[in-house]
Design a protein around this motif. Sequence first.
Motif, short mmCIF file in Angstrom:
data_model
loop_
_atom_site.label_atom_id
_atom_site.label_comp_id
_atom_site.label_asym_id
_atom_site.label_seq_id
_atom_site.Cartn_x
_atom_site.Cartn_y
_atom_site.Cartn_z
N VAL A 79 0.84 -1.20 0.00
CA VAL A 79 0.00 0.00 0.00
C VAL A 79 0.88 1.25 0.00
N GLU A 80 1.90 1.28 0.85
CA GLU A 80 2.81 2.42 0.89
C GLU A 80 3.57 2.57 -0.43
N GLU A 82 2.54 1.60 -3.45
CA GLU A 82 1.60 2.13 -4.46
C GLU A 82 1.38 3.62 -4.27
N GLU A 83 1.28 4.05 -3.02
CA GLU A 83 1.09 5.48 -2.74
C GLU A 83 2.31 6.28 -3.20
N ALA A 86 2.40 6.47 -7.02
CA ALA A 86 1.34 7.35 -7.54
C ALA A 86 1.68 8.82 -7.41
N ASN A 87 2.65 9.15 -6.55
CA ASN A 87 2.94 10.56 -6.28
C ASN A 87 4.33 11.01 -6.68
#
Length: 97
Positions: A79-80, A82-83, A86-87
């Motif tokens: 999850v981290e 992917e975050e 994405a940024n």
Amino acid sequence: MATQQYTLVNPVTEPIIAPFDGAPRLPSLAGTRVGLIDDSKRNADVLLEELAEVLRNRYEIREVRWLRKPSASRPADPVELEELVANVDSVVVAIGD
């Protein structure tokens, strides 16, 4: 007396090499956002801090985002990760020691 038969198995295999094309190059680092992944080994953070400073000063990157893995032997939290992806526009991973 019965004769025993043995089957010999060759333990050597050919390596399976996954195809890897790599990510396309950015035309420039100026104004981009860079993600830095620290593998939690000793001195990885020191190396990445130096790299971040060079990227800010020499290549005029806009932002640095950090992700620190729980340990070098464990993968980053999906999850981290992917975050982070994405940024940012690019990611650098450092292995310490």
